[in-house]
Motif scaffolding. Sequence first.
Motif, PDB file in Angstrom:
ATOM      1  N   SER B  76      78.193  42.086  29.067  1.00 59.91           N
ATOM      2  CA  SER B  76      77.654  43.207  28.283  1.00 59.91           C
ATOM      3  C   SER B  76      76.155  43.028  28.052  1.00 59.91           C
ATOM      4  N   VAL B  77      75.680  41.768  28.007  1.00 56.22           N
ATOM      5  CA  VAL B  77      74.231  41.561  27.941  1.00 56.22           C
ATOM      6  C   VAL B  77      73.585  42.116  29.208  1.00 56.22           C
ATOM      7  N   LYS B  78      74.234  41.801  30.335  1.00 59.40           N
ATOM      8  CA  LYS B  78      73.722  42.298  31.608  1.00 59.40           C
ATOM      9  C   LYS B  78      73.690  43.833  31.601  1.00 59.40           C
ATOM     10  N   ASN B  79      74.767  44.428  31.118  1.00 61.49           N
ATOM     11  CA  ASN B  79      74.819  45.894  31.035  1.00 61.49           C
ATOM     12  C   ASN B  79      73.717  46.441  30.131  1.00 61.49           C
ATOM     13  N   SER B  80      73.534  45.786  28.989  1.00 62.84           N
ATOM     14  CA  SER B  80      72.516  46.231  28.045  1.00 62.84           C
ATOM     15  C   SER B  80      71.142  46.227  28.690  1.00 62.84           C
ATOM     16  N   VAL B  85      66.627  48.951  30.994  1.00 58.40           N
ATOM     17  CA  VAL B  85      65.598  49.061  32.044  1.00 58.40           C
ATOM     18  C   VAL B  85      65.632  50.461  32.671  1.00 58.40           C
ATOM     19  N   PHE B  86      66.852  50.948  32.960  1.00 57.14           N
ATOM     20  CA  PHE B  86      66.972  52.311  33.482  1.00 57.14           C
ATOM     21  C   PHE B  86      66.295  53.300  32.524  1.00 57.14           C
ATOM     22  N   THR B  87      66.637  53.154  31.247  1.00 51.45           N
ATOM     23  CA  THR B  87      66.107  54.073  30.241  1.00 51.45           C
ATOM     24  C   THR B  87      64.587  54.044  30.223  1.00 51.45           C
ATOM     25  N   LEU B  88      64.063  52.829  30.237  1.00 48.68           N
ATOM     26  CA  LEU B  88      62.614  52.645  30.185  1.00 48.68           C
ATOM     27  C   LEU B  88      61.942  53.321  31.377  1.00 48.68           C
ATOM     28  N   VAL B  89      62.490  53.057  32.555  1.00 48.43           N
ATOM     29  CA  VAL B  89      61.864  53.585  33.773  1.00 48.43           C
ATOM     30  C   VAL B  89      61.942  55.113  33.796  1.00 48.43           C
ATOM     31  N   ILE B  90      63.143  55.645  33.526  1.00 48.12           N
ATOM     32  CA  ILE B  90      63.296  57.102  33.610  1.00 48.12           C
ATOM     33  C   ILE B  90      62.459  57.793  32.529  1.00 48.12           C
ATOM     34  N   SER B  91      62.494  57.253  31.304  1.00 49.10           N
ATOM     35  CA  SER B  91      61.797  57.979  30.238  1.00 49.10           C
ATOM     36  C   SER B  91      60.284  57.886  30.411  1.00 49.10           C
ATOM     37  N   LEU B  92      59.793  56.773  30.965  1.00 49.75           N
ATOM     38  CA  LEU B  92      58.350  56.715  31.236  1.00 49.75           C
ATOM     39  C   LEU B  92      57.985  57.628  32.397  1.00 49.75           C
ATOM     40  N   ALA B  93      58.852  57.673  33.408  1.00 52.20           N
ATOM     41  CA  ALA B  93      58.571  58.498  34.577  1.00 52.20           C
ATOM     42  C   ALA B  93      58.501  59.972  34.197  1.00 52.20           C
ATOM     43  N   ILE B  94      59.330  60.366  33.241  1.00 56.64           N
ATOM     44  CA  ILE B  94      59.300  61.767  32.806  1.00 56.64           C
ATOM     45  C   ILE B  94      58.320  61.964  31.652  1.00 56.64           C
TER      46      ILE B  94
END
Lengths: 359, 277
Positions: B76-80, B85-94
């Motif tokens: 679950s740490v790995k999932n977190s 990271v996904f969130t960071l990348v997508i939200s910065l990209a948009i």
Amino acid sequence: MAEIRIENVRKEFGKVVAVKDVSLVIPDREFIVLLGPSGCGKTTLLRCIAGLEQVDGGRVYFGDRDVTDLPVRQRRISMVFQSYAVFPHMTVFENIAFGLRMQHKPDVEVKRRVQAAAELLHIEELLARYPAQLSGGQRQRVAVARAIAYDADVLLMDEPLSNLDALLRLEMRAELKRLIEELQTTVVYVTHDQVEALSLGDRIAVMKQGEILQVDSPLTVYDRPAAHFVGSFIGNPPMNFLPARVIDGGAGLTVGEARLMLVGEMADAARRVGSQEVWLGIRAENIEPLTGPGPTTLPGRILVVEPLGSHTLLTVRTAEAMIKVNARADAPFRADQPVWLKLSADKVRLLDKTTGRAL
Amino acid sequence: MTARPAPPLSRRLSRVLVYLAAILVALYILAPIYLIAVMAFSPRAVVYGYPKPLLPTQISLETISFFINSYGILDSVKNSVLVAVFTLVISLAIGAPAGYALARYIFPGGDIYRILILSTRAFPVVILSIPLITTYISWGLDDSALGVALLHTAMALPTTILVTSSIFVGVSKDLEEAAMTMGCTRAGAFRRVALPLALPGLAASAIFTFMLSWNEVFAAAILTLQNQTLPARLIVQLNQSPIPFRFAGGFFILVPAIVFMLFARRYLFSLWGVKLR
């Protein structure tokens, strides 16, 4: 190096017309100053030349090149900004080298030309520093060095001295003048400071509300303003304007009680318009204050006496208007004393009462 | 040089009160963190003991390693991390381009756009949860890191956009225009001048987004079954777990937030208009 030709350039911001169909030809290697109060469109016109604003009408040419639709980077300009716009994350060296690097010049040449530009502005010792470690005056020098380091057809300057303190501004003004005479490039320089304009420009274009009122050499603009506004904007004190009347079909002029015989160009102008009400414009230094009445003098009373060292500035109230007059520094004038003003007939300007344009 | 006269008593008194209040608030927040940390680094016997010591008596990694080695925690740490990271990348990209547009251009509807951005936070996730899950199932996004990241992105975007726009407002437009006069394209001027200058602020904003995702419980809990993030797993497990597990888990999830605060506080303060030195 190029001639700049501006044809009917128009720029609107919403309902506001910032530049109203301005046409102007700036010959190769001329230093022209766009002068006007804030909001007159001078910076907008400069930005249209730079390509930082898209024009809404008209064309801009550099020499034979029509640059109207070219993006900024293809116009081959360099520009000095009011805020200096020195890149804070680069050393002074990299700042000055920026334009050369963009032109992919070899390192040796970049180094040589940065060095040369830095030497011209006396900032060789600062090349390794970051802008945050520089004073305002030094940053200003970096901005100018950066603009002259690479080859550009025209050099544009947007109020480059206005953020400096008074003493530094004087020093930098003289240095800029020397530098630009050396560079032999076409310069468009924007300022709201009439002293700067008079001291720097080969020619001055005086702007008001998006229009150019007059383009002439500094002395012509000063002595023979083409409009009421030009006379009142340029010079310290501004030109005096008195209501007057052309009489005898143009042979003479009355200002209140006083009669003035017109000579030269103004006499021709007066003859053309015939008898009518006009504005008479005259500079403070072209009025002689006398202690007694003469045949063509204008009576008044001294309101204020301001000794300025080189001369004394008198504020005189006459029946027609308040008039600024230069008296000799040692002249024994006191406030509240009657005075008679003798206007130099060869230095007066006649202007249309309604349009404000010179006759 | 004359000595400055001492401020009047009332001024000094009010200063003392302000500091007193600040100390109380700090204690209110720091005391539990401190106690959790002490327990997380105490051996199991001490953690079970009563009364618990206020000062660490024996430092040991026993409790922490018990927690980390428990079933499913590392996954679950790995999932977190993945979700964050996904969130960071997508939200910065948009978000960063949107923030840049808000900072640089005046466009019709700009003000309404600002308000609309914020209004996305007006819908509680609780109300959206059922339609969200059915949509996610029909799109095949349920129980996946990407799915959670998309929802986290939706939650993070308003702040990302407004924060990045304030960062870009801080980078003078003149700088980019100067770069353009020297031969840069608009994009080149952004890359060479605006981006490097905005980078520290953007990094702080990115970490902020990372933390938001790292700490988010509700959406992560309802959208996942097997691939739970750490908070989602902990919220389920904490109540039924032995006491050492709770302390270690609590400490583990606190650490990134504290590290982030130390790293980013200067930028956060400057974003909110307070200059810190």
